[in-house]
Design a protein around this motif. Structure first.
Motif, mmCIF file in Angstrom:
data_model
loop_
_atom_site.group_PDB
_atom_site.id
_atom_site.type_symbol
_atom_site.label_atom_id
_atom_site.label_comp_id
_atom_site.label_asym_id
_atom_site.label_seq_id
_atom_site.Cartn_x
_atom_site.Cartn_y
_atom_site.Cartn_z
ATOM 1 N N GLU A 57 34.087 32.923 52.574
ATOM 2 C CA GLU A 57 33.813 32.396 51.147
ATOM 3 C C GLU A 57 34.177 33.805 50.245
ATOM 4 O OE1 GLU A 57 31.413 29.355 50.038
ATOM 5 O OE2 GLU A 57 30.937 28.667 51.975
ATOM 6 N N ILE A 58 35.592 33.890 49.523
ATOM 7 C CA ILE A 58 35.828 35.034 48.790
ATOM 8 C C ILE A 58 35.604 34.824 47.202
ATOM 9 C CG2 ILE A 58 36.956 37.057 48.323
ATOM 10 C CD1 ILE A 58 38.256 36.369 51.338
ATOM 11 N N LYS A 59 35.092 35.467 46.566
ATOM 12 C CA LYS A 59 34.928 35.519 44.969
ATOM 13 C C LYS A 59 35.275 36.697 44.390
ATOM 14 C CE LYS A 59 31.509 35.456 41.529
ATOM 15 N NZ LYS A 59 30.535 35.288 40.963
ATOM 16 N N CYS A 60 36.472 36.645 43.549
ATOM 17 C CA CYS A 60 36.730 37.895 42.608
ATOM 18 C C CYS A 60 36.680 37.626 41.232
ATOM 19 C CB CYS A 60 38.098 38.125 42.898
ATOM 20 S SG CYS A 60 38.272 38.913 44.582
ATOM 21 N N GLU A 61 35.933 38.669 40.663
ATOM 22 C CA GLU A 61 35.845 38.368 39.053
ATOM 23 C C GLU A 61 36.158 39.695 38.572
ATOM 24 O OE1 GLU A 61 32.271 36.899 36.454
ATOM 25 O OE2 GLU A 61 31.676 37.602 38.395
ATOM 26 N N LEU A 62 37.007 39.492 37.205
ATOM 27 C CA LEU A 62 37.415 40.587 36.521
ATOM 28 C C LEU A 62 36.190 41.373 35.723
ATOM 29 C CD1 LEU A 62 40.567 39.274 34.499
ATOM 30 C CD2 LEU A 62 40.572 40.951 36.426
ATOM 31 N N LEU A 63 36.068 42.640 35.968
ATOM 32 C CA LEU A 63 35.271 43.286 35.232
ATOM 33 C C LEU A 63 35.406 43.807 33.787
ATOM 34 C CD1 LEU A 63 34.240 45.740 38.413
ATOM 35 C CD2 LEU A 63 32.749 43.742 37.528
ATOM 36 N N ALA A 64 36.882 43.637 33.512
ATOM 37 C CA ALA A 64 37.145 43.814 32.104
ATOM 38 C C ALA A 64 38.450 43.191 31.876
ATOM 39 C CB ALA A 64 37.473 45.250 31.781
ATOM 40 N N PRO A 65 38.993 42.863 30.736
ATOM 41 C CA PRO A 65 40.246 42.243 30.493
ATOM 42 C C PRO A 65 41.268 43.116 31.166
ATOM 43 C CG PRO A 65 39.292 42.423 28.482
ATOM 44 C CD PRO A 65 38.300 43.428 29.458
ATOM 45 N N ILE A 66 42.272 42.509 31.762
ATOM 46 C CA ILE A 66 43.720 43.422 32.339
ATOM 47 C C ILE A 66 44.256 43.994 31.282
ATOM 48 C CG2 ILE A 66 45.686 43.147 33.573
ATOM 49 C CD1 ILE A 66 44.734 40.560 34.876
ATOM 50 N N ARG A 67 44.330 45.300 31.504
ATOM 51 C CA ARG A 67 45.095 46.103 29.938
ATOM 52 C C ARG A 67 46.092 46.871 30.920
ATOM 53 N NH1 ARG A 67 39.712 46.615 28.326
ATOM 54 N NH2 ARG A 67 39.642 45.502 26.260
ATOM 55 N N LYS A 103 35.565 42.801 40.840
ATOM 56 C CA LYS A 103 34.118 42.862 41.788
ATOM 57 C C LYS A 103 34.607 41.750 42.462
ATOM 58 C CE LYS A 103 29.687 42.988 42.917
ATOM 59 N NZ LYS A 103 29.123 43.945 43.880
ATOM 60 N N GLY A 104 34.285 41.960 43.987
ATOM 61 C CA GLY A 104 34.424 40.789 45.001
ATOM 62 C C GLY A 104 33.391 40.808 45.805
ATOM 63 N N THR A 105 32.900 39.520 46.359
ATOM 64 C CA THR A 105 32.067 39.411 47.331
ATOM 65 C C THR A 105 32.442 38.280 48.223
ATOM 66 O OG1 THR A 105 31.307 37.519 46.143
ATOM 67 C CG2 THR A 105 30.196 39.750 45.452
ATOM 68 N N GLU A 147 30.929 43.136 50.119
ATOM 69 C CA GLU A 147 31.049 43.388 48.534
ATOM 70 C C GLU A 147 31.506 44.532 48.081
ATOM 71 O OE1 GLU A 147 27.299 43.081 46.354
ATOM 72 O OE2 GLU A 147 26.761 44.198 47.871
ATOM 73 N N GLY A 148 32.274 44.654 47.085
ATOM 74 C CA GLY A 148 32.776 45.946 46.749
ATOM 75 C C GLY A 148 33.911 45.724 45.108
ATOM 76 N N GLU A 149 34.294 46.824 44.923
ATOM 77 C CA GLU A 149 35.267 46.732 43.425
ATOM 78 C C GLU A 149 36.661 47.215 44.055
ATOM 79 O OE1 GLU A 149 33.394 49.188 40.551
ATOM 80 O OE2 GLU A 149 31.477 47.715 40.379
ATOM 81 N N MET A 150 37.564 46.647 43.148
ATOM 82 C CA MET A 150 38.957 46.610 43.683
ATOM 83 C C MET A 150 39.712 47.006 42.480
ATOM 84 S SD MET A 150 39.608 43.781 46.182
ATOM 85 C CE MET A 150 39.299 42.452 44.959
ATOM 86 N N THR A 151 40.694 47.821 42.352
ATOM 87 C CA THR A 151 41.739 47.809 41.228
ATOM 88 C C THR A 151 43.040 47.573 41.752
ATOM 89 O OG1 THR A 151 40.193 49.781 40.504
ATOM 90 C CG2 THR A 151 42.584 49.590 39.443
ATOM 91 N N ALA A 152 43.734 46.773 40.840
ATOM 92 C CA ALA A 152 45.072 46.477 41.193
ATOM 93 C C ALA A 152 46.063 46.710 39.970
ATOM 94 C CB ALA A 152 45.170 44.921 41.566
ATOM 95 N N THR A 153 47.261 46.609 40.221
ATOM 96 C CA THR A 153 48.193 46.780 39.062
ATOM 97 C C THR A 153 49.244 45.627 39.236
ATOM 98 O OG1 THR A 153 49.718 48.178 37.931
ATOM 99 C CG2 THR A 153 49.826 48.636 40.099
#
Length: 162
Positions: free
Chosen positions: A121-131, A138-140, A150-156
């Motif tokens: 079971e995977i949850k991802c939550e934005l840490l800031a608005p997409i700019r 942040k994912g768990t 768990e960890g943090e990811m960046t995508a474009t």
């Protein structure tokens, strides 16, 4: 963006999917054997949650490891990135015209092994608005309510053909 904690419901396989596999494949370009998510069971503006049913039939178990099958950590991160991709791509009105590219991982920790038969079971939550098309999440991931990574990811987000 004022940080408010999303209330993600516990995964219940009898509930209808927010996005089923057919809807997922309309948004994400990944296909077998690299499509690593099966269902999105929750999504709001800042949070997404989905599952990966881990089966012994996964092609990576042939070599990781014979007689001791363990889901590779990099594929756990990839499954998380794909679920995050659903959140990022659905932030635009025409997701079929965009690519979501993985840019980085930070602070990843693996807590427990993921084995055949597990439901990740995977949850991802934005840490800031997409700019400017950049999303930081942040994912768990849990199995049976226990944290496995768990960890943090960046995508474009990039418009196709640009």
């Amino acid at each position: 963006m004022e940080k408010t904690e999303s209330v993600v419901p516990a995964y219940d396989p009898t509930m209808p999917a927010a996005f089923d596999i057919n809807q997922i494949t309309k948004i994400l370009p990944h296909r077998y054997p690299f499509l690593l998510i099966d269902k999105i069971f929750y999504k709001d503006e800042t949070t997404v949650a989905g599952i990966k049913n881990v089966t012994f039939n996964e092609p990576f178990f042939q070599g990781h490891f014979p007689d001791n099958p363990v889901m590779p950590g990099v594929l756990q991160i990839e499954a998380m990135a794909q679920i995050g991709g659903i959140l990022v791509l659905t932030s635009v009105p025409d997701p079929e015209n965009y690519w979501a590219y993985f840019m980085g991982v930070e602070k990843f920790k693996f807590r427990k092994m993921v084995l055949p038969g597990d439901t990740l079971e995977i949850k991802c939550e934005l840490l800031a608005p997409i700019r400017r098309g950049i999303a930081k999440m942040k994912g768990t991931a849990t199995v049976g309510g226990k944290l496995v990574c768990e960890g943090e990811m960046t995508a474009t987000i990039v418009k196709k053909d640009s």
